[in-house]
Structure formats: structure tokens, C-alpha cells
Design a protein around this motif. Structure first.
Motif, PDB file in Angstrom:
ATOM      1  N   LYS A  55       3.770   8.524   4.130  1.00  9.38           N
ATOM      2  CA  LYS A  55       4.890   8.445   2.821  1.00  9.38           C
ATOM      3  C   LYS A  55       5.520   6.972   2.819  1.00  9.38           C
ATOM      4  CE  LYS A  55       6.352  13.398   2.678  1.00  9.38           C
ATOM      5  NZ  LYS A  55       7.412  14.401   2.798  1.00  9.38           N
ATOM      6  N   LYS A  56       6.018   6.541   1.694  1.00  6.01           N
ATOM      7  CA  LYS A  56       6.540   5.421   1.382  1.00  6.01           C
ATOM      8  C   LYS A  56       7.743   5.545   0.669  1.00  6.01           C
ATOM      9  CE  LYS A  56       2.002   4.296   1.906  1.00  6.01           C
ATOM     10  NZ  LYS A  56       0.941   5.509   1.802  1.00  6.01           N
ATOM     11  N   TYR A  57       8.824   4.860   0.633  1.00  6.42           N
ATOM     12  CA  TYR A  57      10.057   5.003   0.252  1.00  6.42           C
ATOM     13  C   TYR A  57      10.921   3.815  -0.288  1.00  6.42           C
ATOM     14  CZ  TYR A  57      11.519   4.799   5.125  1.00  6.42           C
ATOM     15  OH  TYR A  57      11.756   4.342   6.633  1.00  6.42           O
ATOM     16  N   TRP A  58      11.936   3.795  -0.990  1.00  5.78           N
ATOM     17  CA  TRP A  58      12.775   2.702  -1.302  1.00  5.78           C
ATOM     18  C   TRP A  58      14.164   3.086  -0.881  1.00  5.78           C
ATOM     19  CZ3 TRP A  58      12.763  -2.244  -2.812  1.00  5.78           C
ATOM     20  CH2 TRP A  58      13.463  -2.971  -3.532  1.00  5.78           C
ATOM     21  N   THR A  76       0.554  11.040  -1.229  1.00  4.32           N
ATOM     22  CA  THR A  76      -0.568  10.978  -2.084  1.00  4.32           C
ATOM     23  C   THR A  76      -0.412   9.825  -2.993  1.00  4.32           C
ATOM     24  OG1 THR A  76       0.193  12.571  -3.823  1.00  4.32           O
ATOM     25  CG2 THR A  76      -1.122  13.478  -1.818  1.00  4.32           C
ATOM     26  N   GLU A  77      -1.753   9.395  -3.677  1.00  2.00           N
ATOM     27  CA  GLU A  77      -1.710   8.242  -4.607  1.00  2.00           C
ATOM     28  C   GLU A  77      -1.001   8.791  -6.050  1.00  2.00           C
ATOM     29  OE1 GLU A  77      -4.622   5.143  -4.707  1.00  2.00           O
ATOM     30  OE2 GLU A  77      -5.331   6.169  -6.536  1.00  2.00           O
ATOM     31  N   GLY A  78      -0.429   8.076  -6.464  1.00  2.00           N
ATOM     32  CA  GLY A  78       0.258   8.345  -7.920  1.00  2.00           C
ATOM     33  C   GLY A  78       1.656   7.957  -7.934  1.00  2.00           C
ATOM     34  N   ASP A  79       2.368   8.379  -9.104  1.00  3.25           N
ATOM     35  CA  ASP A  79       3.629   7.879  -9.512  1.00  3.25           C
ATOM     36  C   ASP A  79       4.654   9.147  -9.076  1.00  3.25           C
ATOM     37  OD1 ASP A  79       2.722   5.594 -10.359  1.00  3.25           O
ATOM     38  OD2 ASP A  79       3.168   6.235 -12.733  1.00  3.25           O
ATOM     39  N   THR A  80       5.796   8.884  -8.686  1.00  3.65           N
ATOM     40  CA  THR A  80       7.052   9.590  -8.549  1.00  3.65           C
ATOM     41  C   THR A  80       8.332   8.990  -9.397  1.00  3.65           C
ATOM     42  OG1 THR A  80       5.824  10.571  -6.565  1.00  3.65           O
ATOM     43  CG2 THR A  80       8.526  10.908  -6.981  1.00  3.65           C
ATOM     44  N   THR A  81       9.059   9.669 -10.070  1.00  9.90           N
ATOM     45  CA  THR A  81      10.043   8.982 -10.800  1.00  9.90           C
ATOM     46  C   THR A  81      11.218   9.917 -10.372  1.00  9.90           C
ATOM     47  OG1 THR A  81       8.692   8.588 -12.628  1.00  9.90           O
ATOM     48  CG2 THR A  81      10.929   8.864 -13.063  1.00  9.90           C
ATOM     49  N   SER A  82      12.409   9.407 -10.297  1.00  7.25           N
ATOM     50  CA  SER A  82      13.679   9.903  -9.923  1.00  7.25           C
ATOM     51  C   SER A  82      14.813   9.274 -10.755  1.00  7.25           C
ATOM     52  CB  SER A  82      14.120  10.048  -8.624  1.00  7.25           C
ATOM     53  OG  SER A  82      15.384  10.386  -8.371  1.00  7.25           O
ATOM     54  N   GLY A  83      15.292   9.467 -12.010  1.00 10.12           N
ATOM     55  CA  GLY A  83      16.213   8.785 -12.526  1.00 10.12           C
ATOM     56  C   GLY A  83      15.818   7.213 -13.208  1.00 10.12           C
ATOM     57  N   ARG A  84      16.412   6.412 -12.668  1.00 11.59           N
ATOM     58  CA  ARG A  84      15.960   5.058 -13.145  1.00 11.59           C
ATOM     59  C   ARG A  84      14.999   4.414 -12.273  1.00 11.59           C
ATOM     60  NH1 ARG A  84      19.562   1.061 -12.613  1.00 11.59           N
ATOM     61  NH2 ARG A  84      20.936   2.218 -10.981  1.00 11.59           N
ATOM     62  N   PHE A  85      14.624   5.206 -11.241  1.00 14.98           N
ATOM     63  CA  PHE A  85      13.599   4.853 -10.202  1.00 14.98           C
ATOM     64  C   PHE A  85      12.158   5.442 -10.301  1.00 14.98           C
ATOM     65  CE2 PHE A  85      17.911   3.825  -8.759  1.00 14.98           C
ATOM     66  CZ  PHE A  85      18.006   2.725  -8.141  1.00 14.98           C
ATOM     67  N   THR A  86      11.256   4.414 -10.125  1.00 16.48           N
ATOM     68  CA  THR A  86       9.796   5.012 -10.224  1.00 16.48           C
ATOM     69  C   THR A  86       9.186   4.091  -9.064  1.00 16.48           C
ATOM     70  OG1 THR A  86       9.590   5.443 -12.596  1.00 16.48           O
ATOM     71  CG2 THR A  86       7.688   5.167 -11.533  1.00 16.48           C
ATOM     72  N   ILE A  87       8.320   5.011  -8.144  1.00 18.08           N
ATOM     73  CA  ILE A  87       7.816   4.420  -6.987  1.00 18.08           C
ATOM     74  C   ILE A  87       6.225   4.868  -7.397  1.00 18.08           C
ATOM     75  CG2 ILE A  87       8.158   6.609  -5.534  1.00 18.08           C
ATOM     76  CD1 ILE A  87       8.006   4.339  -2.933  1.00 18.08           C
ATOM     77  N   PHE A 112      15.222  -1.859   1.162  1.00 14.73           N
ATOM     78  CA  PHE A 112      14.099  -1.828   2.059  1.00 14.73           C
ATOM     79  C   PHE A 112      12.916  -1.300   1.468  1.00 14.73           C
ATOM     80  CE2 PHE A 112      17.969  -2.229   4.690  1.00 14.73           C
ATOM     81  CZ  PHE A 112      17.526  -3.208   5.822  1.00 14.73           C
ATOM     82  N   CYS A 113      11.707  -1.522   1.719  1.00 16.85           N
ATOM     83  CA  CYS A 113      10.443  -0.927   1.505  1.00 16.85           C
ATOM     84  C   CYS A 113      10.192  -0.203   2.883  1.00 16.85           C
ATOM     85  CB  CYS A 113       9.272  -1.997   1.120  1.00 16.85           C
ATOM     86  SG  CYS A 113       9.280  -2.513  -0.631  1.00 16.85           S
ATOM     87  N   GLY A 114       9.957   0.881   2.687  1.00 16.27           N
ATOM     88  CA  GLY A 114       9.614   1.749   4.095  1.00 16.27           C
ATOM     89  C   GLY A 114       8.529   2.346   4.105  1.00 16.27           C
ATOM     90  N   VAL A 115       7.830   2.355   5.252  1.00 19.19           N
ATOM     91  CA  VAL A 115       6.546   3.233   5.324  1.00 19.19           C
ATOM     92  C   VAL A 115       6.967   4.219   6.623  1.00 19.19           C
ATOM     93  CG1 VAL A 115       4.310   3.298   6.037  1.00 19.19           C
ATOM     94  CG2 VAL A 115       4.876   1.616   4.632  1.00 19.19           C
ATOM     95  N   GLU A 116       6.696   5.627   6.406  1.00 20.39           N
ATOM     96  CA  GLU A 116       7.036   6.433   7.616  1.00 20.39           C
ATOM     97  C   GLU A 116       5.856   6.376   8.331  1.00 20.39           C
ATOM     98  OE1 GLU A 116       6.406  10.931   6.942  1.00 20.39           O
ATOM     99  OE2 GLU A 116       8.604  10.708   6.689  1.00 20.39           O
ATOM    100  N   ARG A 117       6.477   6.505   9.817  1.00 22.21           N
ATOM    101  CA  ARG A 117       5.590   6.250  11.013  1.00 22.21           C
ATOM    102  C   ARG A 117       5.862   7.307  12.029  1.00 22.21           C
ATOM    103  NH1 ARG A 117       4.657   0.295  13.142  1.00 22.21           N
ATOM    104  NH2 ARG A 117       3.019   1.087  14.063  1.00 22.21           N
ATOM    105  N   PHE A 118       4.732   7.842  12.576  1.00 22.30           N
ATOM    106  CA  PHE A 118       4.964   9.098  13.486  1.00 22.30           C
ATOM    107  C   PHE A 118       5.106   8.727  15.072  1.00 22.30           C
ATOM    108  CE2 PHE A 118       1.451  10.329  10.448  1.00 22.30           C
ATOM    109  CZ  PHE A 118       2.398  11.019   9.482  1.00 22.30           C
ATOM    110  N   TRP A 119       6.160   9.326  15.806  1.00 22.42           N
ATOM    111  CA  TRP A 119       6.284   9.152  17.036  1.00 22.42           C
ATOM    112  C   TRP A 119       7.044   7.880  17.341  1.00 22.42           C
ATOM    113  CZ3 TRP A 119       5.546  13.528  18.780  1.00 22.42           C
ATOM    114  CH2 TRP A 119       4.414  14.370  18.356  1.00 22.42           C
ATOM    115  N   THR A 120       7.515   7.210  16.307  1.00 24.62           N
ATOM    116  CA  THR A 120       8.146   6.047  16.499  1.00 24.62           C
ATOM    117  C   THR A 120       8.955   5.585  15.080  1.00 24.62           C
ATOM    118  OG1 THR A 120       8.030   3.499  16.912  1.00 24.62           O
ATOM    119  CG2 THR A 120       6.361   4.333  15.578  1.00 24.62           C
TER     120      THR A 120
END
Length: 350
Positions: A55-58, A76-87, A112-120
Motif C-alpha cells: 500500500k502507498k499513501y499520502w 492494487t493498481e488504479g485510482d483512489t479518490t477521497s475529497g480533493r485528493f486522488t492517489i 510524505f509519500c509513504g510505502v507500507e513495509r512489513f516487520w519494520t
């Protein structure tokens, strides 16, 4: 003083996590990233192979540990929109982008651009966003009607600039101001576009074989133009005039064309324009070639009527003579007697 084992273990864990955080899988744009007020901002970050399904996040906030996640992907690949924000996660390109629309001064912060990591700890890339004052830009529909100074690109809120109506409109100098109203930034006044009245345009009414004097693309209110046709033709209107109206200008006619004044059918025969008209079936009866049709038709009609009468009379006589009906016999006798009297009268007159 001996350090308790529990504190030593905690310190070791912090050291390992810090080391792992130093191995970045993310890259992004250099800070600060500027954006104009009321406009949109798109930030693109890249990640390494192996993190496609993560997962990636803002995230918004001054420190990576306690920032607030604004929007996140589903993994997964594709768009996600929430209010004024789209990732948008483009896993084949190993990039994801974040778009903010309608940026305001309150959006200025550290992200921050964030990428979820496991165990850390998650991998994060810091970006500072700076919001600049809004501007009005040189764009349609303003550029369709107004001429801006050649060096003009944009105007900050509160500033003004002098413009003029374009060539196809009546000459006029106007003052534009950049304003922010109801969350929008635009030139003011909004109805300024209607202040430019359109001139009469040359190509709007003319045929290819017509010339004008003076010959130009646009004509102002009150201007008169002489219409000229090729030799042997005459215009239906000799002088055009551009007539001013409340919302614009128009020609004093909607159609201009050249008509042939004369043409030769032989060495000496000339027919004037007034003699030329569209073909009409009535010409068969009234034209010079077929002028005898009416009298001939009348004579034929009279002859047919006479023959029909003679035939009817003969048949009626035969029927009456052969009939036993007393009424018919009496009638036929009367007719025969009248005929004899007519014959006698005719002989006496001779």
C-alpha cells in the motif's frame, strides 16, 4: 553503572529500525514544491522492485512518526479518490502519484509519500509544499476577445492590466483586474467580454466572384462598401452598410450576389435580364413558341363537342323510333317536325 538488559534490547531495536529506514525504496521531487492558490498540484514518487503490491499513501504533518494519512491505495493498481485528493498506483512503472485540487493557503505544509513495509517502519519521502498567491492567466475565453500585451503571462490577485478589443471588434481599451471571489480566481469584471461589439465581417455574406471597395476583413459601424461584380454582371445591392445595433453590428442585407445582365443567342439577338426567369409550365401556353396552343385547343374542343352532340342525336332518334314508349315517340315526332320546318324556312330564304 550497569545498564539493565531491557534498555539494551530497546536501544538495539531502535538502532536496527533506524538502519532499515536508511535503506530507502522511495524517491520523489525536490523540496519545496510550489503551487498557486486555487490550482492543482500533482506529486509523483517512485519505488523499487518488490513493493508493487504494498500500500502507498499520502501523509500530512511535520514528522513521519505522527503525520496524518490523507489518502491511501488498496495495494492494487488504479485510482483512489477521497475529497480533493486522488492517489494513483502504476505498478508496471513502479510509481504512484498524488493530486490535490483547489489548493488553498491551509494546504501549505510538510507531506510524505509513504510505502507500507512489513516487520519494520514504513518507508517515507518528505516533501514540503509551498502555496503561492493565486494568479489570473492569459487563456480562453479572454484571449478570444481581448488583446493582451505581448509579454503578459499572468496577473497576481489584486493587480490590474490594460487590454483592448481584438481586430474583429470595435476598437476599445479596457482595464482588467485579477480578483478572488467565492474560492475562485478570475479576471474582473466578468461581463467585460460583452463590452466588445463585433464588427461586420467580409466573408459572412459574399460569393467568391464579388469584390468590395474598400476590400478588408472587418468593417466598423456606419462604414459603407461598394459592391463590384465581373464584367457583364450586376450586384443585387450596389452599396453595403454596416449597421450598428445594441449588441453588435450587422450588414443592411443578408445576401449579396451577382446576376447576369445580358447574354447573346446569335450574332445580334440580346435578351435583357428582365426577360430571363425560371421555367414555368405556363410558358407552354403563354410563351412565344407555344402561343397558338390556346386557340387551337379551343377549336378542337368545339369540334369534339359538335361531334358528340351529333352522335347523341342520331342514337337518340334511332332509339325513339324503335321504342314503343308514347312519351319518347311524341318527343321524336316533335323533333322531326321542327327539322322539317327549319329545312323549309332555309329553302325559302334561298
Amino acid at each position: 553503572m550497569k545498564v539493565p538488559a531491557i534498555y539494551t534490547a530497546q536501544w538495539a531495536l531502535v538502532t536496527v529500525l533506524s538502519t532499515l529506514r536508511g535503506i530507502r525504496c522511495l524517491t520523489g521531487p525536490a523540496s519545496p514544491v510550489p503551487v498557486r492558490s486555487r490550482e492543482s498540484l500533482t506529486v509523483r514518487c517512485s519505488y523499487q522492485t518488490g513493493f508493487e503490491s504494498h500500500k502507498k499513501y499520502w501523509c500530512k504533518g511535520g514528522f513521519w512518526k505522527n503525520c496524518d494519512i490523507v489518502i491511501t491505495t488498496s495495494g492494487t493498481e488504479g485510482d483512489t479518490t477521497s475529497g480533493r485528493f486522488t492517489i494513483r498506483d502504476e505498478q508496471t512503472q513502479r510509481t504512484f502519484s498524488v493530486t490535490m485540487t483547489g489548493v488553498t493557503q491551509e494546504d501549505e505544509d510538510t507531506y510524505f509519500c509513504g510505502v507500507e513495509r512489513f516487520w519494520t517502519a514504513d518507508d517515507m519521502y518528505e516533501i514540503k509544499v509551498t502555496v503561492l498567491p493565486g494568479v489570473c492567466r492569459r487563456e480562453a475565453p479572454w484571449t478570444d476577445v481581448l488583446d493582451f500585451p505581448e509579454t503578459f503571462q499572468e496577473l497576481s490577485v489584486g493587480e490590474s492590466i490594460g487590454v483592448s478589443c481584438r481586430e474583429q471588434y470595435e476598437k476599445k481599451t479596457l482595464m482588467l483586474q485579477c480578483k478572488e471571489e467565492a474560492g475562485n480566481i478570475h479576471f474582473f469584471p466578468r461581463d467585460l467580454l460583452t463590452s466588445c461589439k463585433e464588427k461586420c465581417r467580409r466573408v459572412g455574406i459574399l460569393s467568391p466572384n464579388i469584390t468590395l471597395f474598400p476590400d478588408q476583413e472587418y468593417y466598423g459601424p456606419g462604414e459603407e462598401v461598394t459592391v463590384r461584380c465581373p464584367e457583364g454582371s450586376e450586384p443585387n445591392v450596389r452599396v453595403l452598410q454596416c449597421v450598428p445595433e445594441a449588441t453588435g453590428n450587422r450588414w443592411n442585407t443578408t445576401r449579396v450576389f451577382c446576376s447576369q445582365t445580358s447574354f447573346t443567342l446569335g450574332p445580334s439577338h440580346v435578351i435583357n435580364q428582365t426577360e430571363i426567369h425560371p421555367w414555368d409550365p405556363w410558358d407552354l401556353y403563354m410563351g412565344p413558341t407555344f402561343g397558338l396552343v390556346i386557340p387551337i385547343s379551343l377549336k378542337l374542343l368545339g369540334l369534339l363537342s359538335f361531334l358528340c352532340w351529333k352522335g347523341i342525336s342520331t342514337l337518340s332518334g334511332k332509339y325513339c323510333k324503335s321504342s314503343k314508349d308514347p312519351l319518347l315517340i311524341g318527343w321524336w315526332a316533335c323533333v322531326a317536325q321542327n327539322r322539317r320546318q327549319d329545312q323549309v324556312t332555309h329553302m325559302l330564304r334561298e
